[in-house]
Design a protein around this motif. Structure first.
Motif, PDB file in Angstrom:
ATOM      1  N   SER A  34       0.834  -1.207   0.000  1.00 45.65           N
ATOM      2  CA  SER A  34       0.000   0.000   0.000  1.00 45.65           C
ATOM      3  C   SER A  34       0.864   1.251   0.000  1.00 45.65           C
ATOM      4  O   SER A  34       0.570   2.224  -0.709  1.00 45.65           O
ATOM      5  CB  SER A  34      -0.925   0.002   1.226  1.00 45.65           C
ATOM      6  OG  SER A  34      -1.777  -1.121   1.217  1.00 45.65           O
ATOM      7  N   GLN A  35       1.945   1.225   0.794  1.00 51.07           N
ATOM      8  CA  GLN A  35       2.864   2.365   0.811  1.00 51.07           C
ATOM      9  C   GLN A  35       3.509   2.558  -0.561  1.00 51.07           C
ATOM     10  O   GLN A  35       3.632   3.683  -1.050  1.00 51.07           O
ATOM     11  CB  GLN A  35       3.946   2.140   1.868  1.00 51.07           C
ATOM     12  CG  GLN A  35       3.449   2.136   3.299  1.00 51.07           C
ATOM     13  CD  GLN A  35       3.012   3.514   3.747  1.00 51.07           C
ATOM     14  OE1 GLN A  35       3.710   4.498   3.567  1.00 51.07           O
ATOM     15  NE2 GLN A  35       1.832   3.592   4.329  1.00 51.07           N
ATOM     16  N   PHE A  36       3.898   1.451  -1.184  1.00 56.62           N
ATOM     17  CA  PHE A  36       4.516   1.512  -2.512  1.00 56.62           C
ATOM     18  C   PHE A  36       3.541   2.087  -3.525  1.00 56.62           C
ATOM     19  O   PHE A  36       3.890   2.970  -4.321  1.00 56.62           O
ATOM     20  CB  PHE A  36       4.966   0.111  -2.925  1.00 56.62           C
ATOM     21  CG  PHE A  36       5.676   0.059  -4.253  1.00 56.62           C
ATOM     22  CD1 PHE A  36       7.045   0.256  -4.327  1.00 56.62           C
ATOM     23  CD2 PHE A  36       4.973  -0.181  -5.422  1.00 56.62           C
ATOM     24  CE1 PHE A  36       7.707   0.207  -5.545  1.00 56.62           C
ATOM     25  CE2 PHE A  36       5.616  -0.225  -6.652  1.00 56.62           C
ATOM     26  CZ  PHE A  36       6.988  -0.033  -6.707  1.00 56.62           C
ATOM     27  N   ASP A  37       2.299   1.588  -3.517  1.00 57.58           N
ATOM     28  CA  ASP A  37       1.300   2.072  -4.469  1.00 57.58           C
ATOM     29  C   ASP A  37       0.986   3.550  -4.238  1.00 57.58           C
ATOM     30  O   ASP A  37       0.798   4.317  -5.188  1.00 57.58           O
ATOM     31  CB  ASP A  37       0.018   1.240  -4.359  1.00 57.58           C
ATOM     32  CG  ASP A  37       0.203  -0.178  -4.877  1.00 57.58           C
ATOM     33  OD1 ASP A  37       1.167  -0.399  -5.645  1.00 57.58           O
ATOM     34  OD2 ASP A  37      -0.596  -1.055  -4.517  1.00 57.58           O
ATOM     35  N   GLY A  38       0.912   3.950  -2.957  1.00 51.03           N
ATOM     36  CA  GLY A  38       0.646   5.352  -2.652  1.00 51.03           C
ATOM     37  C   GLY A  38       1.755   6.259  -3.161  1.00 51.03           C
ATOM     38  O   GLY A  38       1.491   7.314  -3.756  1.00 51.03           O
ATOM     39  N   GLU A  39       3.010   5.852  -2.941  1.00 51.92           N
ATOM     40  CA  GLU A  39       4.134   6.643  -3.437  1.00 51.92           C
ATOM     41  C   GLU A  39       4.186   6.627  -4.967  1.00 51.92           C
ATOM     42  O   GLU A  39       4.593   7.616  -5.592  1.00 51.92           O
ATOM     43  CB  GLU A  39       5.448   6.110  -2.866  1.00 51.92           C
ATOM     44  CG  GLU A  39       5.618   6.329  -1.376  1.00 51.92           C
ATOM     45  CD  GLU A  39       5.708   7.806  -1.013  1.00 51.92           C
ATOM     46  OE1 GLU A  39       6.090   8.613  -1.892  1.00 51.92           O
ATOM     47  OE2 GLU A  39       5.391   8.152   0.137  1.00 51.92           O
ATOM     48  N   LYS A  42       1.690   9.129  -6.163  1.00 58.45           N
ATOM     49  CA  LYS A  42       2.227  10.470  -5.926  1.00 58.45           C
ATOM     50  C   LYS A  42       3.283  10.815  -6.960  1.00 58.45           C
ATOM     51  O   LYS A  42       3.321  11.949  -7.496  1.00 58.45           O
ATOM     52  CB  LYS A  42       2.814  10.550  -4.525  1.00 58.45           C
ATOM     53  CG  LYS A  42       3.355  11.914  -4.133  1.00 58.45           C
ATOM     54  CD  LYS A  42       3.846  11.895  -2.697  1.00 58.45           C
ATOM     55  CE  LYS A  42       4.403  13.260  -2.295  1.00 58.45           C
ATOM     56  NZ  LYS A  42       5.584  13.631  -3.096  1.00 58.45           N
ATOM     57  N   LEU A  43       4.167   9.840  -7.276  1.00 55.07           N
ATOM     58  CA  LEU A  43       5.197  10.072  -8.288  1.00 55.07           C
ATOM     59  C   LEU A  43       4.567  10.312  -9.654  1.00 55.07           C
ATOM     60  O   LEU A  43       5.011  11.202 -10.401  1.00 55.07           O
ATOM     61  CB  LEU A  43       6.143   8.880  -8.349  1.00 55.07           C
ATOM     62  CG  LEU A  43       7.245   8.955  -9.412  1.00 55.07           C
ATOM     63  CD1 LEU A  43       8.157  10.147  -9.158  1.00 55.07           C
ATOM     64  CD2 LEU A  43       8.056   7.661  -9.452  1.00 55.07           C
ATOM     65  N   ARG A  44       3.537   9.541  -9.990  1.00 55.85           N
ATOM     66  CA  ARG A  44       2.849   9.732 -11.270  1.00 55.85           C
ATOM     67  C   ARG A  44       2.287  11.154 -11.375  1.00 55.85           C
ATOM     68  O   ARG A  44       2.406  11.813 -12.410  1.00 55.85           O
ATOM     69  CB  ARG A  44       1.735   8.694 -11.406  1.00 55.85           C
ATOM     70  CG  ARG A  44       1.006   8.769 -12.743  1.00 55.85           C
ATOM     71  CD  ARG A  44      -0.065   7.712 -12.839  1.00 55.85           C
ATOM     72  NE  ARG A  44       0.487   6.392 -13.095  1.00 55.85           N
ATOM     73  CZ  ARG A  44       0.449   5.383 -12.256  1.00 55.85           C
ATOM     74  NH1 ARG A  44      -0.121   5.535 -11.061  1.00 55.85           N
ATOM     75  NH2 ARG A  44       0.966   4.211 -12.565  1.00 55.85           N
ATOM     76  N   LYS A  45       1.699  11.628 -10.291  1.00 57.00           N
ATOM     77  CA  LYS A  45       1.155  12.995 -10.277  1.00 57.00           C
ATOM     78  C   LYS A  45       2.272  14.032 -10.377  1.00 57.00           C
ATOM     79  O   LYS A  45       2.158  15.018 -11.122  1.00 57.00           O
ATOM     80  CB  LYS A  45       0.351  13.212  -8.993  1.00 57.00           C
ATOM     81  CG  LYS A  45      -0.283  14.592  -8.873  1.00 57.00           C
ATOM     82  CD  LYS A  45      -1.069  14.711  -7.588  1.00 57.00           C
ATOM     83  CE  LYS A  45      -1.734  16.088  -7.484  1.00 57.00           C
ATOM     84  NZ  LYS A  45      -0.754  17.195  -7.496  1.00 57.00           N
ATOM     85  N   ASP A  46       3.380  13.805  -9.635  1.00 60.27           N
ATOM     86  CA  ASP A  46       4.492  14.758  -9.686  1.00 60.27           C
ATOM     87  C   ASP A  46       5.101  14.834 -11.082  1.00 60.27           C
ATOM     88  O   ASP A  46       5.478  15.928 -11.543  1.00 60.27           O
ATOM     89  CB  ASP A  46       5.567  14.352  -8.678  1.00 60.27           C
ATOM     90  CG  ASP A  46       5.132  14.586  -7.239  1.00 60.27           C
ATOM     91  OD1 ASP A  46       4.198  15.381  -7.028  1.00 60.27           O
ATOM     92  OD2 ASP A  46       5.725  13.960  -6.325  1.00 60.27           O
ATOM     93  N   ILE A  47       5.210  13.680 -11.752  1.00 64.91           N
ATOM     94  CA  ILE A  47       5.768  13.662 -13.111  1.00 64.91           C
ATOM     95  C   ILE A  47       4.878  14.460 -14.063  1.00 64.91           C
ATOM     96  O   ILE A  47       5.359  15.297 -14.847  1.00 64.91           O
ATOM     97  CB  ILE A  47       5.930  12.213 -13.613  1.00 64.91           C
ATOM     98  CG1 ILE A  47       7.021  11.477 -12.811  1.00 64.91           C
ATOM     99  CG2 ILE A  47       6.245  12.177 -15.110  1.00 64.91           C
ATOM    100  CD1 ILE A  47       8.417  11.999 -13.036  1.00 64.91           C
ATOM    101  N   ARG A  48       3.583  14.225 -14.005  1.00 62.21           N
ATOM    102  CA  ARG A  48       2.653  14.945 -14.894  1.00 62.21           C
ATOM    103  C   ARG A  48       2.627  16.435 -14.565  1.00 62.21           C
ATOM    104  O   ARG A  48       2.603  17.276 -15.463  1.00 62.21           O
ATOM    105  CB  ARG A  48       1.256  14.342 -14.782  1.00 62.21           C
ATOM    106  CG  ARG A  48       1.158  12.899 -15.251  1.00 62.21           C
ATOM    107  CD  ARG A  48      -0.265  12.373 -15.160  1.00 62.21           C
ATOM    108  NE  ARG A  48      -1.129  13.028 -16.136  1.00 62.21           N
ATOM    109  CZ  ARG A  48      -1.277  12.633 -17.400  1.00 62.21           C
ATOM    110  NH1 ARG A  48      -0.585  11.591 -17.843  1.00 62.21           N
ATOM    111  NH2 ARG A  48      -2.073  13.268 -18.213  1.00 62.21           N
ATOM    112  N   ASP A  49       2.642  16.735 -13.250  1.00 60.14           N
ATOM    113  CA  ASP A  49       2.638  18.154 -12.866  1.00 60.14           C
ATOM    114  C   ASP A  49       3.896  18.856 -13.360  1.00 60.14           C
ATOM    115  O   ASP A  49       3.833  19.988 -13.858  1.00 60.14           O
ATOM    116  CB  ASP A  49       2.539  18.287 -11.347  1.00 60.14           C
ATOM    117  CG  ASP A  49       1.171  17.912 -10.816  1.00 60.14           C
ATOM    118  OD1 ASP A  49       0.232  17.774 -11.632  1.00 60.14           O
ATOM    119  OD2 ASP A  49       1.038  17.742  -9.589  1.00 60.14           O
ATOM    120  N   ALA A  50       5.059  18.180 -13.220  1.00 59.22           N
ATOM    121  CA  ALA A  50       6.315  18.782 -13.676  1.00 59.22           C
ATOM    122  C   ALA A  50       6.309  18.966 -15.191  1.00 59.22           C
ATOM    123  O   ALA A  50       6.795  19.987 -15.712  1.00 59.22           O
ATOM    124  CB  ALA A  50       7.494  17.906 -13.263  1.00 59.22           C
TER     125      ALA A  50
END
Length: 492
Positions: A34-39, A42-50
């Motif tokens: 669950s921690q891995f999937d949550g991170e 978050k990484l997917r969102k950060d990549i798209r936002d960047a």
């Protein structure tokens, strides 16, 4: 039956412990996933936002560098016909309208030129959260778009169209990477050109774009090594999970070992009760029979018979007294060290007396103690009564367990500053797995409920306590040729 019950309890407890550890492991594993999937989300969102933030930033930078900055530098003498739009194919009328609109906006917002210059001279990525400034950027963007210019740089399919602001792919990637660096995201991004037909795996992290030529979405960017990055991010949780599982496993093992020890103690207690009951029943039964005989036939019996019966009762009572005294002395010494009467003795003379005494006692059985004395005088400070009791108990054990034609040897020597006394025999020895347990309280080498050899598992335990009080040691070992050897070591 008791042993079968203990075995069943042991098996049940093992199953419960293993099941609880497996359930905890599954729960911790689920939590880590669950921690891995949550991170990962978050990484997917950060990549798209960047990615999209870099797109808007580049568009704003080009608007500022190509159009706004020349106007700010020459607000009074600027002519739309002469302004450099960096090869942007835009009609002069539209250029004039862009310049006029921006001039009018800047005149009505006098603080904006200074803020723009300060903003774009600072290090990227730039953060300016003032509402008025963000509003100014949006206004400049809308002026340019309203007059026919576009600047969506993540659409390379239209980058060569007319009216498009200058596009620099390397610069766009640089802006994107700087945004990732600011957030501490260390991943490798693979870029894809227009009109590609690559279908990304939904489990990967990627960014897609809309292709105006094909009227469909296509892959723009793919992150390759995100798994290792995510594992580093959740490393504290992984360490915590490992420590938690290790501690619980250690606790279970420690508990299980304690349970096994308790179970062994229960078995020893059961054997001890069986043995001591047997020991108590014999003198009680013998004394009872003698007393009954005296009561029933005492008036008719002669004096000699009466004396024999009384001697029998006295002997059995002494035996009972010896048994209870041994148990009480052991408990007393185990609870609190006793005051010992230490005297400096010549152990050679001490051993001679013991050997002579044991030979006289067992003369009728044909048992002789072989004595091997130390070549040099051997002096040590010991409690004669206690140590004599220990050595005689060892010899008694050799006689009890040695079988037929038992041979006993009492040997003395000095070694590494210690006075050594060893009692050895030629009996069957002690099973290897029990050598370190024979000094435990109530322990006897398991033989079921057989009572062919008398005893209650306190002699060697008592010997161990006595040697502790003498700052010495006692050790049991099997001899190669058969038999066993008990060695007592005293400080010289």
């Amino acid at each position: 039956m008791a042993r079968d019950s203990l075995f069943k309890n042991r098996l049940r407890n093992i199953i419960l412990m293993i099941s609880s550890q497996l359930l905890l492991t599954l729960f911790v594993g689920y939590w880590l996933v669950s921690q891995f999937d949550g991170e990962k989300d978050k990484l997917r969102k950060d990549i798209r936002d960047a990615y999209y933030a870099a797109n808007y930033d580049m568009m704003d930078i080009k608007i500022y560098e190509c159009i706004v900055l020349p106007i700010i530098q020459n607000p009074d003498s600027i002519h739309p016909e002469t302004i450099c739009f960096e090869n942007i194919e835009l009609e002069d009328a539209h250029k004039k309208m862009v310049v006029n609109d921006i001039l009018e906006f800047l005149k009505t917002n006098e603080e904006i030129p200074t803020k723009l210059q300060n903003h774009y001279s600072s290090e990227y990525p730039r953060e300016n959260k003032e509402e008025n400034f963000q509003l100014a950027l949006n206004t400049l963007r809308s002026i340019v778009h309203r007059r026919g210019l576009t600047g969506y740089y993540h659409y390379p399919a239209i980058q060569v169209q007319k009216y498009h602001l200058p596009y620099n792919k390397a610069y766009f990637k640089e802006l994107y990477q700087k945004r990732l660096d600011k957030k501490g995201i260390k991943v490798t991004s693979v870029w894809f050109d227009a009109k590609n037909e690559i279908e990304p795996d939904p489990e990967t992290i990627y960014v897609d774009r809309y292709n105006y030529n094909t009227k469909d979405h296509e892959l723009a960017l793919l992150v390759e090594d995100f798994i290792w990055y995510l594992l580093k991010v959740i490393l504290p949780q992984i360490i915590f999970a490992f420590v938690l599982l290790s501690l619980t496993a250690f606790a279970l093992i420690f508990t299980y070992r304690g349970y096994l020890k308790q179970m062994r103690l229960n078995i020893l207690r059961s054997d001890f009760i069986n043995n001591i009951t047997h020991e108590l029943k014999i003198p009680v039964a013998t004394a009872k029979v003698a007393l009954e005989a005296l009561r029933s036939f005492g008036l008719k019996a002669d004096a000699q018979t009466t004396e024999e019966y009384l001697e029998m009762v006295s002997k059995e009572m002494n035996r009972l007294d010896s048994l209870t005294t041994r148990v009480l002395e052991h408990a007393k010494m185990e609870k609190q060290p006793q005051n010992t009467n230490m005297d400096m003795l010549d152990l050679n003379l001490f051993a001679k007396d013991m050997a002579r005494s044991m030979n006289l006692i067992n003369q009728s059985h044909g048992i002789q103690v072989k004595l091997v004395l130390s070549k040099d005088p051997l002096l040590a400070k010991i409690d004669k009564v206690y140590v004599e009791g220990v050595i005689k108990n060892l010899m008694d054990n050799s006689i009890k367990y040695g079988g037929d034609n038992v041979s006993i040897q009492l040997e003395l020597w000095q070694e590494n500053g210690r006075a050594c006394i060893a009692v050895s025999d030629n009996g069957p020895g002690i099973p290897k797995e029990y050598l370190n347990k024979v000094f435990d309280k109530f322990f006897r080498v398991p033989k079921g409920d057989q009572h062919n050899v008398k005893g209650y598992g306190l002699g060697l335990s008592f010997a161990h306590l006595v040697m502790q009080q003498h700052n010495g040691s006692i050790k049991a070992e099997n001899l190669k040729g058969g038999g066993c050897k008990f060695t007592l070591r005293f400080p010289v």
